[in-house]
Design an enzyme around this catalytic site. Structure first.
Site, short mmCIF file in Angstrom:
data_model
loop_
_atom_site.label_atom_id
_atom_site.label_comp_id
_atom_site.label_asym_id
_atom_site.label_seq_id
_atom_site.Cartn_x
_atom_site.Cartn_y
_atom_site.Cartn_z
N SER A 14 0.82 -1.22 0.00
CA SER A 14 0.00 0.00 0.00
C SER A 14 0.85 1.26 0.00
CB SER A 14 -0.87 0.02 1.26
OG SER A 14 -1.65 -1.13 1.35
N HIS A 31 -1.15 -2.47 -7.26
CA HIS A 31 -1.81 -2.12 -6.00
C HIS A 31 -3.33 -2.23 -6.17
CE1 HIS A 31 -2.84 1.08 -2.75
NE2 HIS A 31 -2.85 -0.14 -2.24
N GLU A 45 -3.75 0.35 -9.22
CA GLU A 45 -2.63 1.28 -9.45
C GLU A 45 -1.46 0.45 -9.97
OE1 GLU A 45 -2.93 5.12 -6.45
OE2 GLU A 45 -2.16 3.23 -5.62
N ASN A 55 -3.42 6.57 -1.80
CA ASN A 55 -3.21 6.59 -0.35
C ASN A 55 -2.50 7.86 0.09
OD1 ASN A 55 -4.58 4.27 0.08
ND2 ASN A 55 -2.77 2.95 0.18
P1 NAD Z 1 -3.37 -9.83 5.90
O1 NAD Z 1 -2.73 -9.73 7.21
O2 NAD Z 1 -4.85 -10.01 5.83
O3 NAD Z 1 -2.72 -11.05 5.04
C1 NAD Z 1 -1.33 -11.23 4.93
C2 NAD Z 1 -1.10 -12.72 4.68
O4 NAD Z 1 0.27 -12.90 4.30
C3 NAD Z 1 -1.35 -13.57 5.93
O5 NAD Z 1 -2.28 -14.58 5.63
C4 NAD Z 1 0.02 -14.20 6.22
O6 NAD Z 1 -0.06 -15.54 6.67
C5 NAD Z 1 0.70 -14.15 4.84
N1 NAD Z 1 2.16 -14.13 4.90
C6 NAD Z 1 2.92 -13.36 5.68
N2 NAD Z 1 4.24 -13.62 5.46
C7 NAD Z 1 4.28 -14.55 4.47
C8 NAD Z 1 5.32 -15.20 3.76
N3 NAD Z 1 6.59 -14.95 4.02
N4 NAD Z 1 4.98 -16.09 2.78
C9 NAD Z 1 3.69 -16.35 2.51
N5 NAD Z 1 2.65 -15.76 3.16
C10 NAD Z 1 2.95 -14.88 4.11
O7 NAD Z 1 -2.95 -8.52 5.12
P2 NAD Z 1 -3.70 -7.81 3.89
O8 NAD Z 1 -4.65 -6.82 4.41
O9 NAD Z 1 -4.14 -8.84 2.92
O10 NAD Z 1 -2.49 -6.97 3.27
C11 NAD Z 1 -1.51 -7.60 2.48
C12 NAD Z 1 -0.75 -6.54 1.71
O11 NAD Z 1 -1.67 -5.83 0.87
C13 NAD Z 1 -0.08 -5.47 2.58
O12 NAD Z 1 1.09 -5.04 1.94
C14 NAD Z 1 -1.10 -4.32 2.57
O13 NAD Z 1 -0.53 -3.08 2.81
C15 NAD Z 1 -1.61 -4.43 1.17
N6 NAD Z 1 -2.96 -3.86 0.95
C16 NAD Z 1 -3.91 -3.99 1.90
C17 NAD Z 1 -5.18 -3.47 1.67
C18 NAD Z 1 -6.30 -3.62 2.67
O14 NAD Z 1 -7.29 -2.86 2.57
N7 NAD Z 1 -6.20 -4.55 3.57
C19 NAD Z 1 -5.45 -2.80 0.46
C20 NAD Z 1 -4.41 -2.72 -0.48
C21 NAD Z 1 -3.17 -3.24 -0.22
#
Ligand code: NAD
Ligand code: T1G
Length: 697
Positions: free
Chosen positions: A406, A427, A439, A477
């Site tokens: 993000s 993104h 994005e 963002n």
């Molecule tokens: P989340 O915590 O829901 O999911 C992350 C997942 O990654 C978990 O299931 C975890 O087990 C897994 N993980 C962690 N380390 C790992 C590894 N080394 N190998 C494999 N799997 C691994 O988080 P999220 O909300 O899905 O966010 C994920 C990414 O997307 C972040 O960078 C976040 O900034 C970005 N993002 C989030 C949103 C949102 O609204 N939540 C929107 C856009 C982007």
């Protein structure tokens, strides 16, 4: 005749073929051609006229590019009246998308036939106007008032079967439009069928138009066109004559045509089509993507995998361990069940998408053959760097490595690999299989064909893809942080977060910033604030009331409490009384004397903060054009489409006034309110953001 309309005679039938690609828009040449064709057919003693479209569609409406310019005669309303008044039978044969003025031409014909795949509609409300060539008067006469109100206020496209069932068309038949049209016209002549002008049909039955008007206005969340269209249909039922009804339609049409909302919606129409057209990619061939890898199956990973599966792309999802992989599989299956329930996919497709097309894994070795990988693990640079090192070691040469981060620096992530030219940011927005925005974040060394592949994937996933450069938070963002800060500062200075949410929903957002924070999870913003704290400029004002909420474990909807309190089974929340306590504490700690804020001041400060940061994002080249920013806010942040986006809104407001207000606000907080250099330049040169959009064409 004009080149846009081809004239041909087959026995006593004159055939007018529209040839104005790509969508046979009813521009001046088409209108002149149709008028000349009708007059020639009459003059030559033809007994019928067939109108159809060459290429992919019947007329898809008026030529939107002519809006806002002086209308050349014949205007579409007059042309439709002339077609209807022709002293011979007029038949329209529809295929493709007969929309807006196109359907109005068909409704002014005496008989209508369509191929089974044809789509029809009066989508004018989506352009901030209403059907202005008799559609609000003729459609209710053939389909009835209720059906016409639904079709016109929703602007939805409907199929040939529904059109036949509702009386909009007379026949559906397989074949080429010219052939089925000709046969139908021949049959009508052989039967001695009469001319059948819709204007001579009885006025449709009235309904409680005031109730429909109020309901439509509320549903529009401030958009005027659907509700105004109700008044036009009302005239079809209540006006003394058909012509009187047409006069009323024209009056309301002109009112909307002169509105800012019309400009906002037309800007959105063309911008969403222009945003993924980048000159530098014109001759660049994207790499093939038959399979995708997804790292992390949490909120975003599962959504991204779902979007790929729905687009027919096979997925290999890698999680940390078996139980996390299993959980990811459940999330994906849950997302796809929703699509199954809504009839978007069949049971067979569901079984394939959750079966052969999806591989759940815990080893990176499983990614050996995928064409593109999207990483969606925790928002932590060290974790991301480790993941990209592992991808570099396991993925095949030529595989594209993408991050869904993000905020984090894609260049730094790319540096963790031996192939930075294959690294890009993709993104997505939550929920990733629903939100339209993508994005495409281009790092310093990203290869052009990798960028082109990002856009091609976006198109395949039915996303609106926007190019972004690398900075903290990219386009969306980063701008959100600015207007969120402005909102936080207003709260610290005395405004209520609930007043701010009310003002922004009044402006047309589905939710205000504090309700959105609760939805996304307050812990995400908290983590970002903590990450930035060590590098924060000492001149920056800091608010603590939101941290206090998080320190108490209140992260919003996911914990049942945030700025609002959420009761199970109830929509929305009620203000959380603790919030005022935290705000008062923060004000006391910082010696702030709270004051009143009017709704107008709240809106102005919020929008000025958004526009100012957006101008910096364009000025620094993070966003290529102002319209890119507008599309990011529309498709990723719920910005009301009828305002066109923050920079279109700013142009309609007047940039000089916005700059003056920012300079006023800067007197109380010179650090936050630093006017964007681009804004100063545009004001000094008497130009606006749209000038930059035009310059980039
Ligand atoms: P989340 O915590 O829901 O999911 C992350 C997942 O990654 C978990 O299931 C975890 O087990 C897994 N993980 C962690 N380390 C790992 C590894 N080394 N190998 C494999 N799997 C691994 O988080 P999220 O909300 O899905 O966010 C994920 C990414 O997307 C972040 O960078 C976040 O900034 C970005 N993002 C989030 C949103 C949102 O609204 N939540 C929107 C856009 C982007
Ligand atoms: N006028 C001008 N250009 C148009 C156009 C139109 N009506 N419709 C499409 N285009 C351009 C579009 O910009 C793009 O250009 C190309 O055609 C292909 O479009 C009195 C006043 C028809 C369903 O609202 O919904 O009639 O980007 O990429 O996805 O009541 O376009 O290639 O340069 O969208 O297959 C009412 C609008 C007008 C229909 C095809 N009509 N168009 O979708 O292709 S108001 C509409 C669409 C009116 C009267 C009033 C879609 C489409 P470029 P595309 P597509």
């Amino acid at each position: 005749m004009t080149h846009a309309i081809h004239y041909e005679r087959v026995d006593d039938i004159a055939i007018l073929k529209a040839q104005n690609p790509p969508v046979n828009a009813l521009g001046i040449d088409v209108r002149l051609g149709l008028l000349a064709g009708i007059e020639r057919a009459e003059a030559e003693g033809a007994r019928a006229v067939l109108i159809y479209g060459d290429g992919r569609t019947f007329f898809a409406g008026a030529d939107i590019r002519e809006f806002g310019k002086p209308m050349k005669d014949p205007g579409l309303p007059d042309l439709c009246n002339r077609i209807e008044a022709a002293d011979l039978i007029v038949v329209s044969a529809l295929h493709g998308t007969a929309l807006g003025g196109g359907l109005e031409v068909a409704l002014s014909s005496h008989y209508r036939i369509a191929v089974p795949s044809a789509k029809m509609g009066l989508p004018e409300v989506h352009l901030g106007i209403l059907p202005g060539a008799g559609g609000t008067q003729r459609l209710p006469r053939v389909a009835g008032t209720e059906a016409a109100l639904d079709m016109i206020t929703s602007g939805r496209h409907f199929g040939a079967a529904e059109a036949l069932e509702k009386g909009v068309i007379d026949r559906v038949q397989e074949g080429e439009p010219r052939e089925i049209g000709l046969a139908y016209a021949r049959e009508l002549l052989d039967q001695g069928a009469p001319r059948r002008p819709v204007c001579d049909m009885p006025a449709p039955a009235a309904v409680d138009f005031d109730a429909v008007y109020e309901k439509t206005l509320a549903k529009g969340r401030g958009q005027l066109s659907p509700a105004t269209a109700v008044r036009a249909v009302q005239a079809a039922c209540e006006a003394a004559s058909f012509l009187e009804g047409l006069r009323r339609e024209r009056e309301l049409f002109t009112e909307l045509m002169e509105s800012d909302q019309r400009q906002g919606l037309i800007h959105a129409f063309f911008s969403e089509r222009a945003v993924s057209k980048l000159p530098e990619l014109a001759d660049v061939t994207p790499r093939d993507v038959a399979s995708v890898g997804v790292i992390g199956g949490g909120t975003m990973g599962a959504g991204i995998a779902t979007a790929a599966l729905l687009a027919g792309v096979s997925v290999v999802l890698v999680e940390r361990d078996a139980s996390a992989a299993e959980a990811a599989g459940q999330r994906i299956s849950g997302n796809l069940s929703g699509a199954l329930k809504r009839g978007k996919i069949s049971q067979d497709q569901f079984d394939t998408m959750t079966g052969d097309a999806l591989e759940l894994a815990t080893e990176y070795g499983a990614l050996g053959q995928v064409d593109l990988v999207i990483e969606a693990v925790f928002e932590d640079m060290d974790v991301k760097r480790e993941v990209f090192k592992a991808l570099d070691a396991n993925c095949k040469p030529g595989a594209i490595l993408a991050s869904n981060t993000s905020y984090l620096d894609i260049n730094e992530i790319a540096a963790a690999t031996s192939r930075p030219r294959d690294v890009i940011g993709l993104h997505f927005f939550s929920p990733a299989h629903v939100m339209k925005l993508l994005e495409v974040v281009v790092a310093d060394q990203t290869d052009p064909d990798v960028v082109a592949t990002g856009f091609a994937l976006g198109k395949r996933l039915r996303k609106i893809s926007v190019r972004s450069g690398v900075c903290d938070g990219f386009i969306g963002n980063r701008i959100m942080n600015a207007y969120r800060k402005a909102a936080d500062y207003m709260v610290l200075d005395g405004a209520s977060p609930y007043q701010i949410d009310r003002v922004m929903t009044g402006f047309g957002f589905a939710m205000g910033p504090f309700a959105v924070g609760d939805l996304a999870g307050l812990d995400i913003g908290w983590a970002a604030r903590k990450r930035r704290a060590p590098h924060r400029d000492p001149r920056e004002r800091v608010v603590h009331f939101a941290d206090m909420l998080c320190e108490g474990g209140d992260f919003g909807q996911k914990t049942g409490k945030g700025f609002y309190v959420y009761e199970a089974g109830k929509r929305g929340g009620t203000p959380n009384p603790d919030v005022e306590k935290y705000i008062a504490q923060d004000q006391a700690d910082q010696g702030v004397s709270p004051r009143e804020f009017s709704d107008a001041e709240i809106l102005r400060r919020y929008m000025c903060a958004m526009v100012n940061e957006a101008a910096k994002v364009v000025g620094e080249g993070i966003a290529r054009r102002p319209l890119d920013v507008d599309m990011v806010l529309l498709f990723g942040y719920g910005f009301p489409r009828y305002h066109g986006g923050p920079l279109k809104w700013a142009d309609l407001q007047g940039l000089a006034g916005i700059l003056a207000d920012i300079e006023t606000y800067a007197k109380e907080d010179p650090y936050f309110w630093q006017p964007a250099p681009l804004l100063r330049t545009l004001v000094a040169e008497g130009r606006c953001f749209d000038d930059l959009n035009k310059a980039e064409k």
